[in-house]
Design an enzyme around this catalytic site. Structure first.
Site, PDB file in Angstrom:
ATOM      1  N   ARG A  95       0.834  -1.211   0.000  1.00 45.19           N
ATOM      2  CA  ARG A  95       0.000   0.000   0.000  1.00 45.19           C
ATOM      3  C   ARG A  95       0.867   1.259   0.000  1.00 45.19           C
ATOM      4  NH1 ARG A  95      -4.826  -0.913   2.578  1.00 45.19           N
ATOM      5  NH2 ARG A  95      -3.704  -2.290   4.008  1.00 45.19           N
ATOM      6  N   TYR A  96       1.927   1.237   0.797  1.00 44.45           N
ATOM      7  CA  TYR A  96       2.838   2.389   0.925  1.00 44.45           C
ATOM      8  C   TYR A  96       4.123   2.055   0.167  1.00 44.45           C
ATOM      9  CZ  TYR A  96      -0.136   2.999   5.101  1.00 44.45           C
ATOM     10  OH  TYR A  96      -1.180   3.100   5.974  1.00 44.45           O
ATOM     11  N   ARG A  99       7.083  -0.100   2.302  1.00 40.63           N
ATOM     12  CA  ARG A  99       6.823  -1.272   3.161  1.00 40.63           C
ATOM     13  C   ARG A  99       5.719  -2.133   2.572  1.00 40.63           C
ATOM     14  NH1 ARG A  99       3.903   3.235   6.597  1.00 40.63           N
ATOM     15  NH2 ARG A  99       4.936   4.360   4.942  1.00 40.63           N
ATOM     16  N   CYS A 108      -5.527 -17.403  13.891  1.00 44.45           N
ATOM     17  CA  CYS A 108      -5.064 -16.684  15.084  1.00 44.45           C
ATOM     18  C   CYS A 108      -5.221 -17.585  16.298  1.00 44.45           C
ATOM     19  CB  CYS A 108      -5.896 -15.428  15.313  1.00 44.45           C
ATOM     20  SG  CYS A 108      -5.907 -14.318  13.904  1.00 44.45           S
ATOM     21  N   CYS A 112     -10.892 -12.028  17.721  1.00 47.11           N
ATOM     22  CA  CYS A 112     -11.376 -10.802  18.354  1.00 47.11           C
ATOM     23  C   CYS A 112     -12.700 -10.414  17.702  1.00 47.11           C
ATOM     24  CB  CYS A 112     -10.351  -9.689  18.163  1.00 47.11           C
ATOM     25  SG  CYS A 112      -8.679 -10.213  18.629  1.00 47.11           S
ATOM     26  N   CYS A 115     -12.418  -7.758  14.892  1.00 46.92           N
ATOM     27  CA  CYS A 115     -11.307  -7.916  13.939  1.00 46.92           C
ATOM     28  C   CYS A 115     -11.618  -7.293  12.579  1.00 46.92           C
ATOM     29  CB  CYS A 115     -11.012  -9.397  13.743  1.00 46.92           C
ATOM     30  SG  CYS A 115      -9.737  -9.681  12.505  1.00 46.92           S
ATOM     31  N   ARG A 117     -10.119  -8.039   9.903  1.00 45.48           N
ATOM     32  CA  ARG A 117     -10.015  -9.062   8.845  1.00 45.48           C
ATOM     33  C   ARG A 117     -10.884 -10.255   9.201  1.00 45.48           C
ATOM     34  NH1 ARG A 117      -3.855  -7.992   8.514  1.00 45.48           N
ATOM     35  NH2 ARG A 117      -3.810  -6.272   7.016  1.00 45.48           N
ATOM     36  N   ASP A 280     -11.977  -0.090  12.938  1.00 43.87           N
ATOM     37  CA  ASP A 280     -12.329  -0.106  11.512  1.00 43.87           C
ATOM     38  C   ASP A 280     -13.787  -0.497  11.304  1.00 43.87           C
ATOM     39  OD1 ASP A 280      -9.737   0.533  10.442  1.00 43.87           O
ATOM     40  OD2 ASP A 280      -9.099  -1.446  11.148  1.00 43.87           O
ATOM     41  N   ASP A 317      -7.507   4.125   9.610  1.00 42.33           N
ATOM     42  CA  ASP A 317      -7.227   3.532   8.299  1.00 42.33           C
ATOM     43  C   ASP A 317      -8.360   3.967   7.380  1.00 42.33           C
ATOM     44  OD1 ASP A 317      -5.305   1.695   7.054  1.00 42.33           O
ATOM     45  OD2 ASP A 317      -5.259   0.825   9.071  1.00 42.33           O
ATOM     46  N   LYS A 324      -3.222   4.817   6.489  1.00 42.61           N
ATOM     47  CA  LYS A 324      -3.539   5.405   7.799  1.00 42.61           C
ATOM     48  C   LYS A 324      -3.242   6.891   7.801  1.00 42.61           C
ATOM     49  CE  LYS A 324      -2.063   1.505  10.587  1.00 42.61           C
ATOM     50  NZ  LYS A 324      -1.784   0.722   9.374  1.00 42.61           N
TER      51      LYS A 324
END
Ligand code: SF4
Length: 372
Positions: A95-96, A99, A108, A112, A115, A117, A280, A317, A324
């Site tokens: 995206r950037y 990185r 996981c 959560c 989450c 995702r 999000d 985000d 972000k």
């Protein structure tokens, strides 16, 4: 401690949650659809932290399914931060410019309820296939502007230390990648996984003159119990610096006292608070999301009253994959003429002039501007 504190296995079904006393048996029917749609997993370390007698327990709120998750707001999306728009290879998000995210595994240790995702992760989703991993690493290898690789998922620390070591070896062999970051919840939710073998794998990576940061996802000071602190100390003592990321969540950490206690506890553990994420727009998470104004008010209350070491950057985000951005609060007025202090009082700041040779405006010029 609750009845589940003695459990040895991760709880993965509603009947196991009821057996452990984390939900009433009378709630099983109402939660069937939630559990069918979004994965459930609560490790022994997390269930030991939950007080089932507290209907508003901030740990339970993060992990125990809630019927409110079946309500999806029209603004919510299965890909709220736009990973798919920036995914040139399976498992890779670029995206950037400098990185890239390498999503090694879509599973996981815990799931959560907020989450971002949540429609992509779950048990059995497994790790990237060897072929997909090779393609992702080839992309990184042939993209010299990638300076940092972020290992994420899912949670990369659910992989065996041996598998992680192999990936790190491949990353270390790419000369332009100088830094690797590992995003994980494992030290807080399954601290026993921070084993000597894992620490050795990370040590081997940094011996190649590469930097490696472990970024711990943690949302409440109670998550930093003795076992978690010891797990983090094993990493830090081995030369692996740690940062934190926290999601601002309604009823979990959305007041200055709770959030301040978490940030202080992190710094006491030698972990620098890095990001406070505005939650999000993931599906079925409206009941856990604050407004941005509420988040800014909490940050404002921390400012000046909690050490600068304890201040994370409050970020959003941008939906659609635009990255972000920090979302304040802002203390300078738009003209830069006044600035607010931590007590809410405003102060004048001298008019600024651009110095002809790029130097700073002289003190004399600033004095003139104030008519001194
Ligand atoms: S650990 Fe991270 S990726 Fe896994 S469910 Fe929680 S927020 Fe999602």
């Amino acid at each position: 401690m609750n009845a589940a504190a003695e459990q040895e296995k991760t709880l993965r079904s509603l009947s196991e949650l009821a057996e452990a006393g984390l939900i009433g048996r009378d709630r099983i029917a109402a939660l069937q659809d939630v559990a069918a749609r979004y994965a459930v997993a609560i490790t022994p370390a997390i269930s030991a932290l939950i007080d089932p007698a507290d209907a508003n327990d901030p740990i339970a709120r993060q992990f125990v399914p809630d019927a409110a998750e079946l309500v999806t707001d029209p603004t919510e999306s299965g890909d709220p931060i736009g990973d798919n728009a920036h995914s040139p290879r399976e498992g890779l998000v670029h995206r950037y410019p400098d990185r890239a995210l390498l999503k090694l595994v879509n599973a996981c240790a815990v799931y959560c309820r907020f989450c971002f995702r949540r429609e992509m992760v779950g048990p059995g989703r497994g790790a990237l296939s060897p072929r997909a991993l090779k393609a992702a690493l080839d992309y990184i290898r042939t993209t010299p502007q990638i300076w940092e690789v972020i290992l994420t998922g899912g949670d990369p620390l659910v992989l065996s230390a041996r598998r992680l070591a192999r990936v790190l070896e491949e990353v270390a062999a790419i000369s332009h990648v100088k830094v690797t970051r590992i995003h994980t919840r494992v030290p807080a939710v399954a601290p026993e996984r921070v084993s000597a073998a894992l620490v050795r794998a990370l040590r081997a990576y940094i011996k190649n003159d590469r930097a490696c940061f472990v970024v711990l996802h943690v949302n409440h000071a109670r998550e930093l119990d003795a076992k978690t602190r010891a797990a983090c100390a094993r990493l830090i003592d081995a030369g692996i610096p740690m940062l934190s990321q926290t999601v601002l969540l309604r009823g979990v950490n959305d007041d200055a006292q709770t959030l301040g206690a978490l940030m202080r506890a992190l710094v006491e553990c030698r972990i620098k608070p890095y990001y406070l994420h505005h939650a999000d727009l993931a599906p079925g998470t409206t009941h856990l999301r604050t407004t941005i104004a509420e988040g800014q008010a909490v940050m404002r209350a921390l400012h000046g009253r909690t050490s600068g070491l304890c201040q994370p950057s409050y970020v959003l985000d941008i939906p659609g994959g635009h990255g972000k951005s920090p979302i304040g609060p802002n203390y300078l007025d738009p003209d830069g003429a006044t600035i607010e202090d931590f007590n809410g009082r405003r102060h004048r700041y001298p008019p600024q002039r651009k110095a002809p040779c790029g130097g700073a405006t002289s003190g004399a010029a600033a004095d003139d501007a104030f008519g001194n």
